[in-house]
Design a protein around this motif. Structure first.
Motif, PDB file in Angstrom:
ATOM      1  N   VAL A  54      92.912  98.296  56.445  1.00  0.00           N
ATOM      2  CA  VAL A  54      93.815  97.420  55.705  1.00  0.00           C
ATOM      3  C   VAL A  54      92.960  96.496  54.848  1.00  0.00           C
ATOM      4  CG1 VAL A  54      95.565  95.621  55.933  1.00  0.00           C
ATOM      5  CG2 VAL A  54      95.499  97.501  57.579  1.00  0.00           C
ATOM      6  N   PRO A  55      93.255  96.387  53.554  1.00  0.00           N
ATOM      7  CA  PRO A  55      92.487  95.475  52.706  1.00  0.00           C
ATOM      8  C   PRO A  55      92.559  94.041  53.232  1.00  0.00           C
ATOM      9  CG  PRO A  55      93.969  96.843  51.382  1.00  0.00           C
ATOM     10  CD  PRO A  55      94.300  97.084  52.822  1.00  0.00           C
ATOM     11  N   ASP A  56      91.479  93.294  53.073  1.00  0.00           N
ATOM     12  CA  ASP A  56      91.426  91.915  53.571  1.00  0.00           C
ATOM     13  C   ASP A  56      92.492  91.029  52.936  1.00  0.00           C
ATOM     14  OD1 ASP A  56      89.294  92.482  55.237  1.00  0.00           O
ATOM     15  OD2 ASP A  56      87.787  91.924  53.743  1.00  0.00           O
ATOM     16  N   ASN A  57      92.816  91.276  51.681  1.00  0.00           N
ATOM     17  CA  ASN A  57      93.771  90.415  50.978  1.00  0.00           C
ATOM     18  C   ASN A  57      95.203  90.948  51.042  1.00  0.00           C
ATOM     19  OD1 ASN A  57      93.376  92.640  49.396  1.00  0.00           O
ATOM     20  ND2 ASN A  57      93.185  91.520  47.481  1.00  0.00           N
ATOM     21  N   ALA A  58      95.488  91.883  51.940  1.00  0.00           N
ATOM     22  CA  ALA A  58      96.822  92.499  52.021  1.00  0.00           C
ATOM     23  C   ALA A  58      97.843  91.492  52.548  1.00  0.00           C
ATOM     24  CB  ALA A  58      96.772  93.719  52.934  1.00  0.00           C
ATOM     25  N   ASP A  59      98.993  91.440  51.882  1.00  0.00           N
ATOM     26  CA  ASP A  59     100.077  90.577  52.350  1.00  0.00           C
ATOM     27  C   ASP A  59     100.999  91.408  53.251  1.00  0.00           C
ATOM     28  OD1 ASP A  59     101.478  92.193  50.630  1.00  0.00           O
ATOM     29  OD2 ASP A  59     101.978  90.609  49.213  1.00  0.00           O
ATOM     30  N   ALA A  60     102.032  90.771  53.775  1.00  0.00           N
ATOM     31  CA  ALA A  60     102.933  91.454  54.707  1.00  0.00           C
ATOM     32  C   ALA A  60     103.603  92.667  54.066  1.00  0.00           C
ATOM     33  CB  ALA A  60     103.989  90.475  55.217  1.00  0.00           C
ATOM     34  N   GLY A  61     103.979  92.556  52.797  1.00  0.00           N
ATOM     35  CA  GLY A  61     104.621  93.682  52.115  1.00  0.00           C
ATOM     36  C   GLY A  61     103.685  94.862  51.972  1.00  0.00           C
ATOM     37  N   THR A  62     102.439  94.598  51.616  1.00  0.00           N
ATOM     38  CA  THR A  62     101.446  95.666  51.480  1.00  0.00           C
ATOM     39  C   THR A  62     101.208  96.340  52.825  1.00  0.00           C
ATOM     40  OG1 THR A  62     100.398  94.483  49.663  1.00  0.00           O
ATOM     41  CG2 THR A  62      99.084  96.189  50.770  1.00  0.00           C
ATOM     42  N   ILE A  63     101.102  95.542  53.861  1.00  0.00           N
ATOM     43  CA  ILE A  63     100.870  96.089  55.213  1.00  0.00           C
ATOM     44  C   ILE A  63     102.059  96.948  55.637  1.00  0.00           C
ATOM     45  CG2 ILE A  63     100.670  95.446  57.647  1.00  0.00           C
ATOM     46  CD1 ILE A  63      98.983  93.018  56.642  1.00  0.00           C
ATOM     47  N   THR A  64     103.269  96.488  55.357  1.00  0.00           N
ATOM     48  CA  THR A  64     104.462  97.259  55.704  1.00  0.00           C
ATOM     49  C   THR A  64     104.482  98.593  54.966  1.00  0.00           C
ATOM     50  OG1 THR A  64     105.669  95.212  56.075  1.00  0.00           O
ATOM     51  CG2 THR A  64     106.984  97.187  55.788  1.00  0.00           C
ATOM     52  N   ALA A  65     104.140  98.573  53.679  1.00  0.00           N
ATOM     53  CA  ALA A  65     104.103  99.811  52.892  1.00  0.00           C
ATOM     54  C   ALA A  65     103.036 100.759  53.431  1.00  0.00           C
ATOM     55  CB  ALA A  65     103.842  99.487  51.425  1.00  0.00           C
ATOM     56  N   LEU A  66     101.887 100.216  53.795  1.00  0.00           N
ATOM     57  CA  LEU A  66     100.817 101.051  54.362  1.00  0.00           C
ATOM     58  C   LEU A  66     101.259 101.690  55.682  1.00  0.00           C
ATOM     59  CD1 LEU A  66      97.714  98.796  53.649  1.00  0.00           C
ATOM     60  CD2 LEU A  66      98.202 101.023  52.616  1.00  0.00           C
ATOM     61  N   ARG A  67     101.948 100.916  56.508  1.00  0.00           N
ATOM     62  CA  ARG A  67     102.408 101.444  57.802  1.00  0.00           C
ATOM     63  C   ARG A  67     103.428 102.555  57.576  1.00  0.00           C
ATOM     64  NH1 ARG A  67     100.684 103.043  61.789  1.00  0.00           N
ATOM     65  NH2 ARG A  67      99.674 101.088  62.270  1.00  0.00           N
ATOM     66  N   ALA A  68     104.368 102.356  56.668  1.00  0.00           N
ATOM     67  CA  ALA A  68     105.382 103.380  56.405  1.00  0.00           C
ATOM     68  C   ALA A  68     104.715 104.660  55.909  1.00  0.00           C
ATOM     69  CB  ALA A  68     106.399 102.860  55.387  1.00  0.00           C
ATOM     70  N   THR A  69     103.749 104.513  55.013  1.00  0.00           N
ATOM     71  CA  THR A  69     103.033 105.676  54.484  1.00  0.00           C
ATOM     72  C   THR A  69     102.283 106.406  55.598  1.00  0.00           C
ATOM     73  OG1 THR A  69     102.787 104.597  52.349  1.00  0.00           O
ATOM     74  CG2 THR A  69     101.282 106.407  52.818  1.00  0.00           C
TER      75      THR A  69
END
Length: 147
Positions: free
Chosen positions: A24-39
């Motif tokens: 997970v990128p260090d600067n990832a926000d909650a939305g980015t993390i959620t999108a990464l998890r779904a993917t």
């Protein structure tokens, strides 16, 4: 390629989605993390196509079919992105209102500190009623008092 309606039946390709989640990128926000998890979840299901969430084809799938979950994840992510855009627009509009209100208050404060015209000498006019003298209650300027 034309955009698909969320209510069209038929399989949806997995194209454009990334590999399994590894970092997970260090600067990832909650939305980015959620999108990464779904993917990552969709990638882990090993499905390449699925029907749109809520379609007749999706409804007819066996509940254990991983495409049901893939479609549900996709729908949840699309909904999250939509809500995020709504909040961003609302925040921008609220900032504009706050800025406008602050500007209005500043303009009113400037207007209070500025005189609109220079002071002038009060002059009574024959045939007109007496003039109340500002700052001196009960005192009036008349033709008789000014002569």
């Amino acid at each position: 390629m034309a955009a698909r309606s969320p209510h069209q039946d038929g399989p949806r390709p997995l194209t454009g989605r990334g590999p399994a989640l590894r970092a997970v990128p260090d600067n990832a926000d909650a939305g980015t993390i959620t999108a990464l998890r779904a993917t990552a979840q969709i990638h882990a299901l090993r499905v390449e196509n699925w029907p749109p969430y809520g379609s007749v084809h999706w409804l007819r799938l066996d509940p254990q079919d991983p495409r049901v979950y893939a479609a549900t994840l996709e729908a949840a992510e699309l909904h999250r992105q939509h809500i995020e855009r709504i909040y961003e627009d609302a925040y921008r509009q609220a900032q504009d209102v706050v800025r406008t209100a602050a500007e209005a208050r500043a303009a009113a404060a400037r207007a209070r500190t500025m005189r609109t015209r220079e002071p002038h000498t009060l002059t009574p006019t024959p045939g007109w009623p007496p003039i109340a003298v500002p700052g001196q209650p009960g005192k009036y300027l008349t033709m008789e008092t000014s002569a």
